[in-house]
Design an enzyme around this catalytic site. Structure first.
Site, PDB file in Angstrom:
ATOM      1  N   ARG A 155      -1.764 -20.749  -9.568  1.00  0.00           N
ATOM      2  CA  ARG A 155      -0.848 -21.540  -8.980  1.00  0.00           C
ATOM      3  C   ARG A 155      -1.553 -23.063  -8.835  1.00  0.00           C
ATOM      4  O   ARG A 155      -2.945 -22.828  -8.469  1.00  0.00           O
ATOM      5  CB  ARG A 155      -0.150 -21.216  -7.607  1.00  0.00           C
ATOM      6  CG  ARG A 155      -1.182 -20.858  -6.656  1.00  0.00           C
ATOM      7  CD  ARG A 155      -0.569 -20.365  -5.224  1.00  0.00           C
ATOM      8  NE  ARG A 155      -1.652 -19.937  -4.661  1.00  0.00           N
ATOM      9  CZ  ARG A 155      -1.237 -19.646  -3.414  1.00  0.00           C
ATOM     10  NH1 ARG A 155      -0.055 -20.081  -2.742  1.00  0.00           N
ATOM     11  NH2 ARG A 155      -2.036 -19.054  -2.557  1.00  0.00           N
ATOM     12  N   LYS A 204       4.720  -5.927   1.273  1.00  0.00           N
ATOM     13  CA  LYS A 204       4.577  -5.013   0.004  1.00  0.00           C
ATOM     14  C   LYS A 204       5.716  -3.814   0.047  1.00  0.00           C
ATOM     15  O   LYS A 204       6.103  -3.644  -1.091  1.00  0.00           O
ATOM     16  CB  LYS A 204       3.300  -4.274   0.309  1.00  0.00           C
ATOM     17  CG  LYS A 204       2.197  -5.005   0.499  1.00  0.00           C
ATOM     18  CD  LYS A 204       1.826  -6.256  -0.832  1.00  0.00           C
ATOM     19  CE  LYS A 204       1.424  -5.522  -2.039  1.00  0.00           C
ATOM     20  NZ  LYS A 204       1.364  -6.701  -3.151  1.00  0.00           N
ATOM     21  N   ASP A 209       3.972 -20.386  -9.914  1.00  0.00           N
ATOM     22  CA  ASP A 209       4.135 -20.212  -8.382  1.00  0.00           C
ATOM     23  C   ASP A 209       5.102 -19.209  -8.024  1.00  0.00           C
ATOM     24  O   ASP A 209       6.110 -19.177  -8.550  1.00  0.00           O
ATOM     25  CB  ASP A 209       4.253 -21.455  -7.585  1.00  0.00           C
ATOM     26  CG  ASP A 209       3.906 -21.224  -6.101  1.00  0.00           C
ATOM     27  OD1 ASP A 209       4.506 -20.269  -5.761  1.00  0.00           O
ATOM     28  OD2 ASP A 209       3.086 -22.338  -5.752  1.00  0.00           O
ATOM     29  N   ILE A 254      -8.653  -8.627  -7.111  1.00  0.00           N
ATOM     30  CA  ILE A 254      -8.461  -7.548  -7.950  1.00  0.00           C
ATOM     31  C   ILE A 254      -8.208  -7.836  -9.118  1.00  0.00           C
ATOM     32  O   ILE A 254      -8.402  -7.294 -10.259  1.00  0.00           O
ATOM     33  CB  ILE A 254      -7.134  -6.521  -7.378  1.00  0.00           C
ATOM     34  CG1 ILE A 254      -7.756  -6.085  -5.962  1.00  0.00           C
ATOM     35  CG2 ILE A 254      -6.656  -5.537  -8.431  1.00  0.00           C
ATOM     36  CD1 ILE A 254      -6.649  -5.524  -5.209  1.00  0.00           C
ATOM     37  N   ALA A 255      -7.554  -8.867  -9.321  1.00  0.00           N
ATOM     38  CA  ALA A 255      -7.152  -9.618 -10.641  1.00  0.00           C
ATOM     39  C   ALA A 255      -8.021  -9.966 -11.535  1.00  0.00           C
ATOM     40  O   ALA A 255      -8.220  -9.730 -12.919  1.00  0.00           O
ATOM     41  CB  ALA A 255      -6.008 -10.664 -10.635  1.00  0.00           C
TER      42      ALA A 255
HETATM   43  P1  NAP Z   1      -6.573 -12.009  -3.330  1.00  0.00           P
HETATM   44  O1  NAP Z   1      -7.868 -12.162  -3.862  1.00  0.00           O
HETATM   45  O2  NAP Z   1      -6.255 -12.882  -2.008  1.00  0.00           O
HETATM   46  O3  NAP Z   1      -5.575 -12.260  -4.476  1.00  0.00           O
HETATM   47  C1  NAP Z   1      -4.012 -12.764  -4.273  1.00  0.00           C
HETATM   48  C2  NAP Z   1      -3.726 -13.356  -5.429  1.00  0.00           C
HETATM   49  O4  NAP Z   1      -2.241 -13.613  -5.419  1.00  0.00           O
HETATM   50  C3  NAP Z   1      -4.458 -14.865  -5.505  1.00  0.00           C
HETATM   51  O5  NAP Z   1      -4.578 -15.068  -6.954  1.00  0.00           O
HETATM   52  C4  NAP Z   1      -3.520 -15.933  -4.960  1.00  0.00           C
HETATM   53  O6  NAP Z   1      -3.638 -17.205  -5.657  1.00  0.00           O
HETATM   54  C5  NAP Z   1      -2.007 -15.254  -5.497  1.00  0.00           C
HETATM   55  N1  NAP Z   1      -1.242 -15.720  -4.728  1.00  0.00           N
HETATM   56  C6  NAP Z   1      -0.652 -15.754  -3.554  1.00  0.00           C
HETATM   57  N2  NAP Z   1       0.203 -16.442  -3.022  1.00  0.00           N
HETATM   58  C7  NAP Z   1       0.474 -16.901  -4.331  1.00  0.00           C
HETATM   59  C8  NAP Z   1       2.005 -17.749  -4.675  1.00  0.00           C
HETATM   60  N3  NAP Z   1       2.919 -18.090  -3.948  1.00  0.00           N
HETATM   61  N4  NAP Z   1       2.046 -17.914  -6.131  1.00  0.00           N
HETATM   62  C9  NAP Z   1       1.133 -17.680  -7.061  1.00  0.00           C
HETATM   63  N5  NAP Z   1       0.114 -16.705  -6.593  1.00  0.00           N
HETATM   64  C10 NAP Z   1      -0.080 -16.199  -5.237  1.00  0.00           C
HETATM   65  O7  NAP Z   1      -6.142 -10.595  -2.818  1.00  0.00           O
HETATM   66  P2  NAP Z   1      -6.481  -9.196  -3.785  1.00  0.00           P
HETATM   67  O8  NAP Z   1      -6.981  -8.092  -2.622  1.00  0.00           O
HETATM   68  O9  NAP Z   1      -7.067  -9.427  -5.045  1.00  0.00           O
HETATM   69  O10 NAP Z   1      -4.912  -8.641  -3.747  1.00  0.00           O
HETATM   70  C11 NAP Z   1      -4.362  -8.735  -4.951  1.00  0.00           C
HETATM   71  C12 NAP Z   1      -3.162  -7.961  -4.872  1.00  0.00           C
HETATM   72  O11 NAP Z   1      -3.453  -6.683  -4.597  1.00  0.00           O
HETATM   73  C13 NAP Z   1      -2.133  -8.248  -3.743  1.00  0.00           C
HETATM   74  O12 NAP Z   1      -0.659  -7.992  -4.143  1.00  0.00           O
HETATM   75  C14 NAP Z   1      -2.473  -7.238  -2.821  1.00  0.00           C
HETATM   76  O13 NAP Z   1      -1.164  -7.010  -1.976  1.00  0.00           O
HETATM   77  C15 NAP Z   1      -2.884  -6.242  -3.403  1.00  0.00           C
HETATM   78  N6  NAP Z   1      -3.517  -5.166  -2.671  1.00  0.00           N
HETATM   79  C16 NAP Z   1      -4.729  -5.399  -2.052  1.00  0.00           C
HETATM   80  C17 NAP Z   1      -5.487  -4.506  -1.514  1.00  0.00           C
HETATM   81  C18 NAP Z   1      -6.887  -5.017  -0.973  1.00  0.00           C
HETATM   82  O14 NAP Z   1      -7.467  -4.015  -0.219  1.00  0.00           O
HETATM   83  N7  NAP Z   1      -7.378  -5.892  -1.401  1.00  0.00           N
HETATM   84  C19 NAP Z   1      -4.943  -3.255  -1.231  1.00  0.00           C
HETATM   85  C20 NAP Z   1      -3.720  -2.817  -1.556  1.00  0.00           C
HETATM   86  C21 NAP Z   1      -3.087  -3.698  -2.494  1.00  0.00           C
HETATM   87  P3  NAP Z   1      -4.671 -18.117  -4.777  1.00  0.00           P
HETATM   88  O15 NAP Z   1      -5.878 -18.046  -5.361  1.00  0.00           O
HETATM   89  O16 NAP Z   1      -4.287 -19.443  -5.381  1.00  0.00           O
HETATM   90  O17 NAP Z   1      -4.554 -18.115  -3.430  1.00  0.00           O
END
Ligand code: NAP
Length: 335
Positions: free
Chosen positions: A33, A152, A54, A13-14
Site C-alpha cells: 500500500r 479476524k 490498499d 508472514i507474507a
Molecule cells: P505484519 O508484518 O504486520 O503484516 C501485515 C501486512 O498487512 C503488512 O504488509 C501491512 O502493510 C498490511 N496491511 C495492513 N493494513 C493494510 C491496508 N489497509 N492495506 C493494505 N495492506 C495492509 O503482520 P503478520 O504477522 O505478517 O500478519 C500477516 C497476517 O497474518 C495478518 O492477516 C494477521 O492477522 C495474520 N496472523 C498473524 C499472526 C502472527 O502471530 N504474526 C498469527 C495469526 C494470524 P504495511 O507494511 O504497509 O503496514
C-alpha cells in the site's frame, strides 16, 4: 508459469510465503500500500512483481489479481496496541477481504483464494473452558473480542459467506497461532515483539499468558499446501503447536541467550501488577481477560489433510531471537 498474488508483501508472514512460493517455482505478484519504500521490500526475491492496492480502497485490486491463478490474502492490520477505535482494524480486515474476494471472483483466472485468518477467530468463544482442545469447528464470538480478534473473526466469517454465495472461486482458510521465527527485515511484528521485549528486558517478567506458537517457515509451507491440495477446498486449518506459557518462552530464551550476555527475565508478573498498570494502559487493560486463559488448539486436520508438520518450538523461539539481533532490533552482545 503459474502466477500467485500475495497481499501485504511487506509483512512478516507474507515475506516467508513469497519466498516459499518462489522457491517452489511460482511467479509471484505482491501488493503493497502507498509508497513501499525500498527497505520494506528489499528482502523479497528480485523476481517478485509489486503492485499497489490498499485494503481500504477499491482501486488496484482488479489489476492486482489479473492473470493470477491463486491469491494468498495475507494482509490485515495486526496492531501491537489497542486502536483508538476498533474500526481502524475491523474495517480494513473485513472490507479488504471482501475486496480481494470480489476481484478474484470477477477475474477469469483465479481458481482459489487462501485467506490468512488466525486462531484468534477460533479461541475467543465461550466454549474454551468446556473443551479440552479447540478445533476448526470452534469459532470466536465477536462480542467477547477486542479489536484484533474481532477483525479476524468477522473477516473470516465474511469470507465464508462470500464463498457460499460465489462458489466459482474456492476458499481455503489457515488459522495460525502465535507466529514466531526469523524476521526478514529490520521490523519486528506484533508476535515477534514478544521475543524482542523479553530479550531487551523491556518487561520485568511474564504475565500468565498462554500462546500456541508456530514457526513462520512452517506457516509459509502450509499456505503453499493449502493452495495446492485439491482436498483443502472449503476447509479451515489451525496451524499451531502445543500451548506454551509466556514464562516458558522466556525460559527458552534465557537458556540460549543469558549465557551470551543477555538478561531475559524468567519471573512471573502477578495479576495485581498487570491490573495496576492496566489502569493507565488501555492495551494492558484489554489483555487482562486473557490472563490465565488456556490456548489449547489442535493442528491435526492440517497434519492429516495437508501432510503438514511443525519444527520444534524451541528452534522457532531461538531463531526469532537471533534474527532480531541480526537485524539490529535487539542489541548484539556477541555469540
Ligand atoms: P505484519 O508484518 O504486520 O503484516 C501485515 C501486512 O498487512 C503488512 O504488509 C501491512 O502493510 C498490511 N496491511 C495492513 N493494513 C493494510 C491496508 N489497509 N492495506 C493494505 N495492506 C495492509 O503482520 P503478520 O504477522 O505478517 O500478519 C500477516 C497476517 O497474518 C495478518 O492477516 C494477521 O492477522 C495474520 N496472523 C498473524 C499472526 C502472527 O502471530 N504474526 C498469527 C495469526 C494470524 P504495511 O507494511 O504497509 O503496514
Amino acid at each position: 508459469m503459474v502466477r500467485v498474488l500475495v497481499t501485504g508483501a511487506s509483512g512478516f508472514i507474507a515475506g516467508h510465503v513469497i519466498r516459499e512460493l518462489v522457491g517452489a517455482g511460482y511467479a509471484v505478484r505482491g501488493t503493497v500500500r502507498g509508497r513501499a519504500a525500498g527497505a520494506t521490500v528489499a528482502h523479497l526475491p528480485d523476481s517478485v512483481e509489486l503492485v499497489r492496492a490498499d485494503l481500504n480502497r477499491d482501486e488496484g485490486w482488479a489489476e492486482a489479481v489479473a492473470g493470477c491463478q491463486y491469491v494468498m490474502h495475507v494482509a490485515s492490520p495486526f496492531p501491537a496496541r489497542v486502536p483508538r477505535h476498533e474500526d481502524e482494524v475491523v474495517r480494513p480486515a473485513v472490507e479488504g477481504t471482501l475486496r480481494v474476494l470480489r476481484a478474484a471472483a470477477d477475474s477469469d483466472t483465479v481458481a482459489r483464494v487462501v485467506l490468512t485468518s488466525s486462531t484468534a477467530a477460533v479461541t475467543y468463544g465461550d466454549d474454551y473452558h468446556r473443551m479440552p482442545v479447540l478445533t476448526e469447528r470452534n469459532w470466536s464470538d465477536p462480542e467477547h473480542c477486542t479489536a484484533y480478534p474481532k477483525s479476524k473473526t468477522l473477516a473470516e466469517r465474511a469470507a465464508w459467506d462470500f464463498a457460499a454465495a460465489e462458489p466459482r472461486v474456492e476458499l481455503v482458510v489457515v488459522n495460525p497461532g502465535l507466529v514466531l521465527g526469523p524476521v526478514l527485515r529490520r521490523r519486528s511484528t506484533t508476535s515477534t515483539d514478544l521475543v524482542r521485549m523479553l530479550l531487551c528486558r523491556s518487561v520485568p517478567g511474564s504475565p500468565r499468558l498462554a500462546f500456541a506458537p508456530v514457526d513462520v517457515r512452517d506457516v509459509a509451507v502450509a499456505h503453499r499446501l493449502a493452495m495446492q491440495r485439491p482436498e483443502a477446498a472449503g476447509k479451515r486449518y489451525i496451524l499451531a503447536g502445543e500451548e506454551m506459557w509466556m514464562q516458558d518462552i522466556a525460559k527458552v530464551l534465557a537458556d540460549e541467550f543469558n549465557p551470551r550476555g543477555y538478561h531475559v527475565p524468567t519471573g512471573r508478573v502477578p495479576y495485581w501488577l498487570m491490573w495496576t498498570i492496566g489502569r493507565f494502559s488501555p492495551t494492558i487493560r484489554s489483555g487482562l481477560g486473557l490472563i490465565g486463559r488456556p490456548q489449547r488448539v489442535s493442528a491435526r486436520q492440517a497434519e492429516q489433510d495437508l501432510g503438514w508438520s511443525m519444527r520444534p518450538v524451541r528452534e522457532s523461539i531461538v531463531d526469532t531471537g537471533w534474527s532480531l539481533i541480526e537485524h539490529g532490533l535487539v542489541p548484539a552482545r556477541g555469540r
